[in-house]
Scaffold this motif. Sequence first.
Motif, PDB file in Angstrom:
ATOM      1  N   ALA A 115       0.730  -1.072  -0.073  1.00 35.70           N
ATOM      2  CA  ALA A 115       0.151   0.008   0.028  1.00 35.70           C
ATOM      3  C   ALA A 115       0.872   1.300   0.120  1.00 35.70           C
ATOM      4  O   ALA A 115       1.613   1.271   0.809  1.00 35.70           O
ATOM      5  CB  ALA A 115      -0.737  -0.080   1.377  1.00 35.70           C
ATOM      6  N   LYS A 116       0.844   2.013  -1.106  1.00 34.94           N
ATOM      7  CA  LYS A 116       1.763   3.139  -1.073  1.00 34.94           C
ATOM      8  C   LYS A 116       1.075   4.246  -1.646  1.00 34.94           C
ATOM      9  O   LYS A 116       0.118   4.316  -2.659  1.00 34.94           O
ATOM     10  CB  LYS A 116       2.807   2.983  -2.079  1.00 34.94           C
ATOM     11  N   VAL A 117       1.335   5.781  -0.815  1.00 36.23           N
ATOM     12  CA  VAL A 117       0.726   6.790  -1.282  1.00 36.23           C
ATOM     13  C   VAL A 117       1.885   7.645  -1.561  1.00 36.23           C
ATOM     14  O   VAL A 117       1.846   8.490  -2.701  1.00 36.23           O
ATOM     15  CB  VAL A 117      -0.189   7.526  -0.071  1.00 36.23           C
ATOM     16  N   GLY A 118       2.927   7.561  -0.891  1.00 39.54           N
ATOM     17  CA  GLY A 118       4.056   8.444  -1.204  1.00 39.54           C
ATOM     18  C   GLY A 118       5.523   7.792  -0.544  1.00 39.54           C
ATOM     19  O   GLY A 118       5.394   6.552  -0.422  1.00 39.54           O
ATOM     20  N   GLY A 119       6.509   8.700  -0.182  1.00 37.72           N
ATOM     21  CA  GLY A 119       7.512   7.966   0.048  1.00 37.72           C
ATOM     22  C   GLY A 119       7.793   7.208   1.202  1.00 37.72           C
ATOM     23  O   GLY A 119       8.529   6.562   1.492  1.00 37.72           O
ATOM     24  N   LEU A 120       7.019   7.419   2.435  1.00 39.64           N
ATOM     25  CA  LEU A 120       6.883   6.855   3.470  1.00 39.64           C
ATOM     26  C   LEU A 120       6.819   5.212   3.197  1.00 39.64           C
ATOM     27  O   LEU A 120       7.457   4.474   3.868  1.00 39.64           O
ATOM     28  CB  LEU A 120       5.410   7.234   4.289  1.00 39.64           C
ATOM     29  N   ALA A 121       6.037   5.005   2.216  1.00 38.52           N
ATOM     30  CA  ALA A 121       5.824   3.671   1.952  1.00 38.52           C
ATOM     31  C   ALA A 121       7.383   2.903   1.606  1.00 38.52           C
ATOM     32  O   ALA A 121       7.563   1.748   1.652  1.00 38.52           O
ATOM     33  CB  ALA A 121       4.851   3.264   0.856  1.00 38.52           C
ATOM     34  N   ASP A 122       7.868   3.791   0.716  1.00 39.57           N
ATOM     35  CA  ASP A 122       9.145   3.054   0.275  1.00 39.57           C
ATOM     36  C   ASP A 122      10.237   3.105   1.424  1.00 39.57           C
ATOM     37  O   ASP A 122      10.832   2.063   1.421  1.00 39.57           O
ATOM     38  CB  ASP A 122       9.806   4.094  -0.586  1.00 39.57           C
ATOM     39  N   VAL A 123      10.139   3.979   2.393  1.00 34.91           N
ATOM     40  CA  VAL A 123      11.279   3.950   3.516  1.00 34.91           C
ATOM     41  C   VAL A 123      10.874   2.624   4.448  1.00 34.91           C
ATOM     42  O   VAL A 123      11.780   2.013   4.803  1.00 34.91           O
ATOM     43  CB  VAL A 123      10.904   5.370   4.255  1.00 34.91           C
TER      44      VAL A 123
ATOM     45  N   SER B 145       4.323  13.212  -8.805  1.00 37.18           N
ATOM     46  CA  SER B 145       4.155  14.053  -7.665  1.00 37.18           C
ATOM     47  C   SER B 145       2.653  13.819  -6.913  1.00 37.18           C
ATOM     48  O   SER B 145       1.799  13.671  -8.046  1.00 37.18           O
ATOM     49  CB  SER B 145       4.379  15.500  -7.829  1.00 37.18           C
ATOM     50  N   ARG B 146       2.752  13.720  -5.713  1.00 42.29           N
ATOM     51  CA  ARG B 146       1.303  14.027  -5.249  1.00 42.29           C
ATOM     52  C   ARG B 146       0.939  15.416  -5.487  1.00 42.29           C
ATOM     53  O   ARG B 146       1.843  16.133  -5.522  1.00 42.29           O
ATOM     54  CB  ARG B 146       1.326  13.884  -3.644  1.00 42.29           C
ATOM     55  N   LEU B 147      -0.243  15.594  -5.967  1.00 43.22           N
ATOM     56  CA  LEU B 147      -0.578  16.918  -6.249  1.00 43.22           C
ATOM     57  C   LEU B 147      -1.339  17.511  -5.286  1.00 43.22           C
ATOM     58  O   LEU B 147      -2.472  17.726  -5.043  1.00 43.22           O
ATOM     59  CB  LEU B 147      -1.462  16.900  -7.511  1.00 43.22           C
TER      60      LEU B 147
ATOM     61  N   GLN C 267       1.973  21.369  -1.209  1.00 42.74           N
ATOM     62  CA  GLN C 267       3.345  21.338  -0.531  1.00 42.74           C
ATOM     63  C   GLN C 267       4.434  21.153  -1.757  1.00 42.74           C
ATOM     64  O   GLN C 267       5.641  21.626  -1.780  1.00 42.74           O
ATOM     65  CB  GLN C 267       3.433  20.090   0.405  1.00 42.74           C
ATOM     66  N   LYS C 268       4.196  20.558  -2.799  1.00 40.90           N
ATOM     67  CA  LYS C 268       4.742  20.118  -3.853  1.00 40.90           C
ATOM     68  C   LYS C 268       5.162  21.337  -4.790  1.00 40.90           C
ATOM     69  O   LYS C 268       5.759  20.930  -5.793  1.00 40.90           O
ATOM     70  CB  LYS C 268       4.173  18.889  -4.556  1.00 40.90           C
ATOM     71  N   GLY C 269       4.690  22.659  -4.450  1.00 39.71           N
ATOM     72  CA  GLY C 269       5.141  23.583  -5.409  1.00 39.71           C
ATOM     73  C   GLY C 269       4.071  23.626  -6.654  1.00 39.71           C
ATOM     74  O   GLY C 269       4.487  24.351  -7.740  1.00 39.71           O
TER      75      GLY C 269
ATOM     76  N   ILE D 267      -2.874  11.647 -15.204  1.00 45.57           N
ATOM     77  CA  ILE D 267      -3.528  11.783 -13.738  1.00 45.57           C
ATOM     78  C   ILE D 267      -3.760  10.358 -13.281  1.00 45.57           C
ATOM     79  O   ILE D 267      -4.753   9.683 -14.002  1.00 45.57           O
ATOM     80  CB  ILE D 267      -4.847  12.693 -13.817  1.00 45.57           C
ATOM     81  N   GLY D 268      -3.117   9.993 -12.254  1.00 42.92           N
ATOM     82  CA  GLY D 268      -3.451   8.860 -11.604  1.00 42.92           C
ATOM     83  C   GLY D 268      -2.196   8.077 -10.910  1.00 42.92           C
ATOM     84  O   GLY D 268      -1.057   9.040 -10.652  1.00 42.92           O
ATOM     85  N   PHE D 269      -2.141   7.248 -10.254  1.00 46.13           N
ATOM     86  CA  PHE D 269      -1.068   6.517  -9.674  1.00 46.13           C
ATOM     87  C   PHE D 269      -0.465   5.292 -10.418  1.00 46.13           C
ATOM     88  O   PHE D 269      -1.171   4.258 -10.644  1.00 46.13           O
ATOM     89  CB  PHE D 269      -1.378   6.163  -8.177  1.00 46.13           C
ATOM     90  N   SER D 270       0.531   5.269 -10.822  1.00 45.54           N
ATOM     91  CA  SER D 270       1.385   4.141 -11.627  1.00 45.54           C
ATOM     92  C   SER D 270       2.762   4.156 -11.326  1.00 45.54           C
ATOM     93  O   SER D 270       3.536   4.723 -11.905  1.00 45.54           O
ATOM     94  CB  SER D 270       0.941   4.564 -13.342  1.00 45.54           C
ATOM     95  N   GLU D 271       2.863   2.977 -10.718  1.00 41.67           N
ATOM     96  CA  GLU D 271       4.439   2.602 -10.257  1.00 41.67           C
ATOM     97  C   GLU D 271       5.168   2.312 -11.523  1.00 41.67           C
ATOM     98  O   GLU D 271       6.263   2.735 -11.716  1.00 41.67           O
ATOM     99  CB  GLU D 271       4.258   1.029  -9.571  1.00 41.67           C
TER     100      GLU D 271
ATOM    101  N   GLY E 183      12.059  13.874   0.384  1.00 44.49           N
ATOM    102  CA  GLY E 183      12.024  13.748  -1.029  1.00 44.49           C
ATOM    103  C   GLY E 183      12.705  12.398  -1.434  1.00 44.49           C
ATOM    104  O   GLY E 183      13.790  12.417  -0.995  1.00 44.49           O
ATOM    105  N   LEU E 184      12.317  11.555  -1.983  1.00 42.80           N
ATOM    106  CA  LEU E 184      13.020  10.306  -2.757  1.00 42.80           C
ATOM    107  C   LEU E 184      13.020  10.561  -4.346  1.00 42.80           C
ATOM    108  O   LEU E 184      14.054  10.196  -4.849  1.00 42.80           O
ATOM    109  CB  LEU E 184      11.973   9.046  -2.402  1.00 42.80           C
ATOM    110  N   ASN E 185      12.050  11.323  -4.899  1.00 50.87           N
ATOM    111  CA  ASN E 185      12.334  11.333  -6.522  1.00 50.87           C
ATOM    112  C   ASN E 185      13.357  12.068  -6.833  1.00 50.87           C
ATOM    113  O   ASN E 185      13.958  11.415  -7.911  1.00 50.87           O
ATOM    114  CB  ASN E 185      10.934  11.913  -7.047  1.00 50.87           C
ATOM    115  N   GLN E 186      13.935  12.881  -6.243  1.00 55.73           N
ATOM    116  CA  GLN E 186      15.237  13.655  -6.818  1.00 55.73           C
ATOM    117  C   GLN E 186      16.361  12.537  -6.486  1.00 55.73           C
ATOM    118  O   GLN E 186      17.388  12.754  -7.300  1.00 55.73           O
ATOM    119  CB  GLN E 186      15.282  15.077  -6.047  1.00 55.73           C
TER     120      GLN E 186
END
Length: 493
Positions: free
Chosen positions: A19-27, A310-312, A315-317, A365-369, A392-395
């Motif tokens: 289950a993943k929404v953002g970087g927390l899941a990867d960590v 990115s999560r839209l 915070q993400k500018g 628009i969507g979530f795709s690993e 930040g993980l993507n950078q």
Amino acid sequence: MSTDIQRVLFVTPECAPLAKVGGLADVVAALPKTLRRMGCDVRVVMPLYSSIARQRHGIQVDGSACIHLGGGVEHWVGVHTGRLDGDVPVWLVDFADYFARPGIYGDSGGEYRDNAFRFALLSKAALQLCKDRAFLPQVMHLHDWPAALSAVFLKTWDRIASPLSTCASVLTIHNIGYQGKYPGDAFGYFGVGQEHFNSETFEDYGQVNLLKAGVRFADAITTVSPTHLHEILSPEGGLGLAPYLTSRTQEMTGILNGVDYEHWSPEVDPLLPARYSAHDMQGKAVCKETLQRYLGLEPRPDLPLFGIISRLAPQKGIDLLARTLPAALTNLELQLAVLGNGEPEYEDFFRWLQWGHRGRAACHIGFSEELSHMIEGGADFFLMPSLYEPCGLNQIYSMRYGTLPVVRTTGGLKDTVESYDQDSGEGTGFRFDDTTDSALYNTIAWAVSTWFERPDDIQRLRRQAMARDFSWDASARQYLEVYGRAVEHRAHL
Ligand code: ADP
């Protein structure tokens, strides 16, 4: 004297790939794997969301547990078990009323209104499962507000005459922008005694604030980069929690997130159409062309392709991007590939951007690993103009893929990306400081002019970025030290 840490339980709302929404899941997927390699028995507890593909991940029913909450409430939950990548045991708490829903924190209708209850149950179940299954961790490592209540429960429900009475807690703040604030009447469900509903602990202008309670009760607190640690101690960066965090400075540490290079390396990534390395970049050109064709962009190897994943969220500018990208696409020779989901008005902006710049801008628009890996592999630059960014993980992924990050100087972006020095050719990306449209626009223009006018520097920056090592080992060792300090803190209470 350092304590030998052998048993740790991770309590978390997310964990990749389940289950993943953002970087927390990867960590939360990668850190236990590294700690286990170092000889520490780490296990993970999380909810069993209905979106989790049980069969694919080999998750099986493994009994039940009775969870006691405030007001004499008892919930019987199912317990499922599985093994994550790297052989990490995971316990999944099955309670259909709370977790059999499409989303993790919410759905298209917004955040679930009973999140305080949902994650209180998870936090309490973590303790119960340890006792029922005779796994007595020295430390519970709690991730963000959804797990913060475990720190409170360890010092209230399991304070004395419990096998967990010496268990310490470490709270990691992955994103202070999400604190778990809910109506005050949820408090009774926690069963922790009315005396704790005060402004030093739970209470936040009449609401409960779960992260604040965790800050008060945890034996140690970490956040995910050294720079962000300083930021959250300031009134502006602490988003209301700075006074409480400041009172715990002694127990706070900033530890940079690492990367699991078994999943995020262009040499081995199975989700890329072609593999490549710093020594042989031919595959990157294949990745770029495949991405362009897949997204309906003109297959132009000559144009610099900017990626965003990115999560839209503000915070993400995204507001900066919305004010800058139309002009950048009109005036500069570049292409854009966006993958994101989140706030509806931002999603609409990107749809509109694609519509106005067909062939030059593609916005999925969507979530795709899968697409996220394709963008890392196929893009030339990665845009991340965050207003704040704990780590930040993507950078960091981007650097490994030779996709040069264009980032704002904040939090973990500052700690990981070295800005291009035009005189020496040193650096791993492009950075800007101000949260202004012109700062972002000029930095995009700087990257574009470097692409066209100094291609040798681009190759050099790529090589330097790909050579940076952000593997987990060093950070995992720092966590072991923090765990040791937390155990000592607990022992001295
Ligand atoms: P945050 O945790 O604040 O969202 P990070 O950069 O730390 O930001 O981590 C984001 C993680 O989520 C990365 O692994 C990124 O690839 C992934 N991600 C974000 N949005 C999407 C999306 N729409 N589809 C696939 N992966 C995404």
